[in-house]
Design an enzyme around this catalytic site. Structure first.
Site, mmCIF file in Angstrom:
data_model
loop_
_atom_site.group_PDB
_atom_site.id
_atom_site.type_symbol
_atom_site.label_atom_id
_atom_site.label_comp_id
_atom_site.label_asym_id
_atom_site.label_seq_id
_atom_site.Cartn_x
_atom_site.Cartn_y
_atom_site.Cartn_z
ATOM 1 N N ASN A 37 0.812 -1.212 0.000
ATOM 2 C CA ASN A 37 0.000 0.000 0.000
ATOM 3 C C ASN A 37 0.852 1.272 0.000
ATOM 4 O OD1 ASN A 37 -2.207 1.595 0.005
ATOM 5 N ND2 ASN A 37 -3.021 0.920 1.979
ATOM 6 N N HIS A 122 -14.314 -5.481 11.307
ATOM 7 C CA HIS A 122 -13.883 -4.154 11.756
ATOM 8 C C HIS A 122 -15.071 -3.258 12.061
ATOM 9 C CE1 HIS A 122 -9.486 -3.909 10.260
ATOM 10 N NE2 HIS A 122 -9.775 -5.120 10.664
ATOM 11 N N ARG A 147 -13.016 -6.244 15.794
ATOM 12 C CA ARG A 147 -12.056 -5.189 16.127
ATOM 13 C C ARG A 147 -12.841 -3.902 16.330
ATOM 14 N NH1 ARG A 147 -7.345 -2.590 12.359
ATOM 15 N NH2 ARG A 147 -9.057 -1.205 11.762
ATOM 16 N N TYR A 159 -6.750 6.528 13.433
ATOM 17 C CA TYR A 159 -6.626 5.321 12.614
ATOM 18 C C TYR A 159 -7.897 4.476 12.718
ATOM 19 C CZ TYR A 159 -6.119 0.670 11.246
ATOM 20 O OH TYR A 159 -6.399 -0.511 10.645
ATOM 21 N N ASP A 210 -6.584 -2.067 17.612
ATOM 22 C CA ASP A 210 -5.319 -1.778 16.940
ATOM 23 C C ASP A 210 -4.808 -0.412 17.384
ATOM 24 O OD1 ASP A 210 -4.273 -2.099 13.430
ATOM 25 O OD2 ASP A 210 -3.171 -1.581 15.257
ATOM 26 N N HIS A 212 -1.950 0.739 16.525
ATOM 27 C CA HIS A 212 -1.305 1.210 15.287
ATOM 28 C C HIS A 212 -0.012 1.978 15.536
ATOM 29 C CE1 HIS A 212 -1.640 2.071 10.906
ATOM 30 N NE2 HIS A 212 -2.357 0.960 10.963
ATOM 31 N N GLU A 236 -3.159 -4.571 19.465
ATOM 32 C CA GLU A 236 -2.279 -4.747 18.299
ATOM 33 C C GLU A 236 -1.340 -3.571 18.108
ATOM 34 O OE1 GLU A 236 -4.477 -5.314 14.706
ATOM 35 O OE2 GLU A 236 -2.775 -4.798 13.447
ATOM 36 N N GLU A 262 2.321 -6.986 11.217
ATOM 37 C CA GLU A 262 1.853 -6.787 9.835
ATOM 38 C C GLU A 262 2.872 -6.024 8.995
ATOM 39 O OE1 GLU A 262 -1.777 -4.615 10.759
ATOM 40 O OE2 GLU A 262 -0.922 -2.859 9.780
ATOM 41 N N ARG A 283 1.389 -11.322 13.378
ATOM 42 C CA ARG A 283 0.429 -10.807 12.398
ATOM 43 C C ARG A 283 0.903 -10.943 10.950
ATOM 44 N NH1 ARG A 283 -4.012 -8.926 11.860
ATOM 45 N NH2 ARG A 283 -3.661 -6.763 11.298
ATOM 46 N N HIS A 312 -2.594 -10.563 9.100
ATOM 47 C CA HIS A 312 -3.098 -9.320 8.523
ATOM 48 C C HIS A 312 -4.042 -9.660 7.367
ATOM 49 C CE1 HIS A 312 -1.701 -5.266 6.552
ATOM 50 N NE2 HIS A 312 -2.812 -5.094 7.227
ATOM 51 N N ASP A 316 -6.180 -3.635 1.646
ATOM 52 C CA ASP A 316 -5.084 -3.390 0.710
ATOM 53 C C ASP A 316 -4.235 -4.623 0.473
ATOM 54 O OD1 ASP A 316 -4.751 -1.880 3.439
ATOM 55 O OD2 ASP A 316 -2.768 -2.693 2.988
ATOM 56 N N GLU A 339 -7.621 -11.799 10.124
ATOM 57 C CA GLU A 339 -8.305 -10.521 9.883
ATOM 58 C C GLU A 339 -9.076 -10.605 8.573
ATOM 59 O OE1 GLU A 339 -5.674 -7.212 9.588
ATOM 60 O OE2 GLU A 339 -7.274 -5.754 9.500
ATOM 61 N N TRP A 402 1.961 6.850 11.967
ATOM 62 C CA TRP A 402 0.560 6.763 11.519
ATOM 63 C C TRP A 402 -0.003 5.393 11.845
ATOM 64 C CZ3 TRP A 402 -1.925 3.546 7.942
ATOM 65 C CH2 TRP A 402 -3.290 3.848 7.812
HETATM 66 C C1 CS2 Z 1 -4.251 -2.192 9.852
HETATM 67 C C2 CS2 Z 1 -4.177 -1.999 8.378
HETATM 68 O O1 CS2 Z 1 -5.614 -4.021 9.326
HETATM 69 C C3 CS2 Z 1 -4.848 -3.533 10.176
HETATM 70 O O2 CS2 Z 1 -4.554 -4.065 11.254
HETATM 71 O O3 CS2 Z 1 -3.089 -1.978 10.558
HETATM 72 O O4 CS2 Z 1 -5.402 -1.463 7.984
HETATM 73 C C4 CS2 Z 1 -3.075 -1.088 7.890
HETATM 74 O O5 CS2 Z 1 -3.288 0.211 8.389
HETATM 75 C C5 CS2 Z 1 -3.095 -1.074 6.380
HETATM 76 O O6 CS2 Z 1 -2.924 -2.385 5.920
HETATM 77 C C6 CS2 Z 1 -1.992 -0.182 5.827
HETATM 78 O O7 CS2 Z 1 -2.038 -0.191 4.422
HETATM 79 MG MG MG Z 2 -2.915 -3.240 12.195
#
Ligand code: CS2
Ligand code: MG
Length: 402
Positions: A37, A122, A147, A159, A210, A212, A236, A262, A283, A312, A316, A339, A402
């Site tokens: 991504n 999600h 989640r 996020y 998450d 993040h 996470e 991830e 992950r 993960h 994307d 996920e 991020w």
């Molecule tokens: C995230 C993702 O799914 C998750 O746990 O961390 O959405 C992540 O932000 C994206 O794959 C980034 O492209």
């Molecule tokens: Mg994540």
């Protein structure tokens, strides 16, 4: 069976995907996801300009040898671009091998260890009330694991909160958009969020969250401790994981289970985390970790330390990755959870697949191979569109994660 052709297909049915398609002299082809991504074209070029010329004429059945050739032969080892490119080759070759045997891939990986693959969806909302309602909607859709991500009072963005509640697409602009973050606002709000979710829905659903990469280790320890009464399935990416030993500090303060990985791309990124049992779930998934061959080695290391997988599965990552991941998930002994961020209808049409969702589980299906293909004519209708992930700053303007 010789590789006679290979091509990279870049398509954008709502978001960009990069797919490698390998053709053999026996008329079989295989595909592999190569989507990274925000850096899709880097992987497309790595495959087209540096890997494909080395593949033509090779024996498609020699999956491990080709993996070693591409990993050691690059000299410049590891990294998300290199390992996503190698992953696409590895996945396509496993797809071909399973088709040659006329078997679903899981049969070549040791067969099923479980009937289905438990997934998590999600639920997210711009505020606490909308998030609570979304959790209820995912329960109604049959999910056993959810989640929970919410907007944070006082922050314009955070996020995991999407306009379209079914499809979360973080790459939201053709140059990085800028988000603002406050750890203080987040740490004071999040325990309240989970208190309300448990108050309304009780404790029989698995709840995940998450972070993040946004906290320091001691802040992560504080968050984990503040969430213990709500019995999360996992917290996470609590802190950036380049410094694996930082997780010792989190472990000293909380028993909230931790999931990480991830953004990792080789076994070396998680070796200490697993061997010191600093995490509970790894992950990593097929597309960013060198493919099925390498991911199986990671799962085997994790099994020794009672660490389970939690791959993960964001939007994307293409259906080609999801399909391959489900064959991996159903065949390993230490599977934890998968996920499942759904893809749009247009994406599902570009990538016809045999996997299906029912009552909170995904099932890979029994089509030969990974059970996913790409409709090249349809893919052509969706040309690449530049899209970046956002960046994140603190309220004082300094760069954050991020
Ligand atoms: C995230 C993702 O799914 C998750 O746990 O961390 O959405 C992540 O932000 C994206 O794959 C980034 O492209
Ligand atoms: Mg994540």
């Amino acid at each position: 069976m010789k590789i006679v052709d290979a091509k990279v297909i870049v398509t954008c049915p709502g978001r960009n995907f990069v797919t490698l398609k390998i053709q053999t002299d026996q008329g079989l082809h295989g595909i592999g996801d190569a989507t990274l991504n925000g850096r899709e074209l880097s992987v497309a070029s790595y495959l087209t300009d540096h890997i494909i010329p080395c593949l033509i004429g090779r024996d498609a059945s020699q999956i491990e040898d080709i993996w070693q050739y591409l990993y050691r032969g690059a000299y410049w080892r590891r990294g998300p671009v290199t390992m996503s490119a190698i992953a696409a080759v590895d996945t396509a070759l496993w797809d071909i091998k399973a088709k040659f045997c006329n078997q679903p891939l899981y049969q070549l990986l040791g067969g099923k260890c479980r009937d289905g693959v438990m997934v998590y969806g999600h639920a997210n909302g711009s505020d606490l009330e909308e998030t609570l309602d979304e959790v209820g909607r995912y329960i109604e859709m049959g999910y056993h694991a959810i989640r929970v991500q919410s907007g944070v009072p006082g922050l314009n963005s955070t996020y995991g909160v999407s306009k379209n509640k079914m499809y979360y697409e973080p790459a939201d602009a053709n140059l990085p958009s800028e988000n603002i973050w406050s750890t203080e606002k987040y740490l004071s709000f999040t325990p309240r969020l989970f208190d309300k979710v448990r108050e309304r829905y009780g404790f029989d659903k698995r709840l995940l969250h998450d972070v993040h990469h946004r906290l320091t280790p001691i802040e992560a320890g504080r968050l984990g401790k503040s969430l213990e009464d709500y019995q999360l399935f996992w917290m996470e990416d609590p802190t950036p994981a380049e410094n694996q030993q930082a997780f010792r500090l989190i472990r000293q303060h909380t028993t909230t289970p931790i999931a990480v990985g991830e953004v990792f791309n080789t076994i070396y990124d998680c070796q200490q985390l697993i061997q010191e049992q600093l995490i509970d779930y790894i992950r990593m998934t097929v597309v960013h970790s060198g493919g099925i061959s390498h991911l199986r080695k990671i799962a085997s290391l994790a099994e020794l330390y009672q660490v389970r997988t939690g791959s993960h599965g964001a939007t994307d990552l293409s259906p080609a990755c999801m399909g391959a991941a489900l064959h991996f998930d159903i065949s390993i002994p230490n599977f934890g959870i998968q996920e499942y961020m759904r893809h749009t209808q247009e994406t599902d049409e570009v990538f016809p697949h045999s996997y299906s969702f029912k009552n909170g589980y995904l099932y890979p299906g029994d089509a030969p191979g990974i059970g996913v293909d790409i409709d090249e004519n349809l893919a052509k209708k969706y040309p690449y569109k530049p899209a970046y992930l956002p960046v994140n700053r603190l309220e004082d303007g300094s760069m954050h994660n991020w």
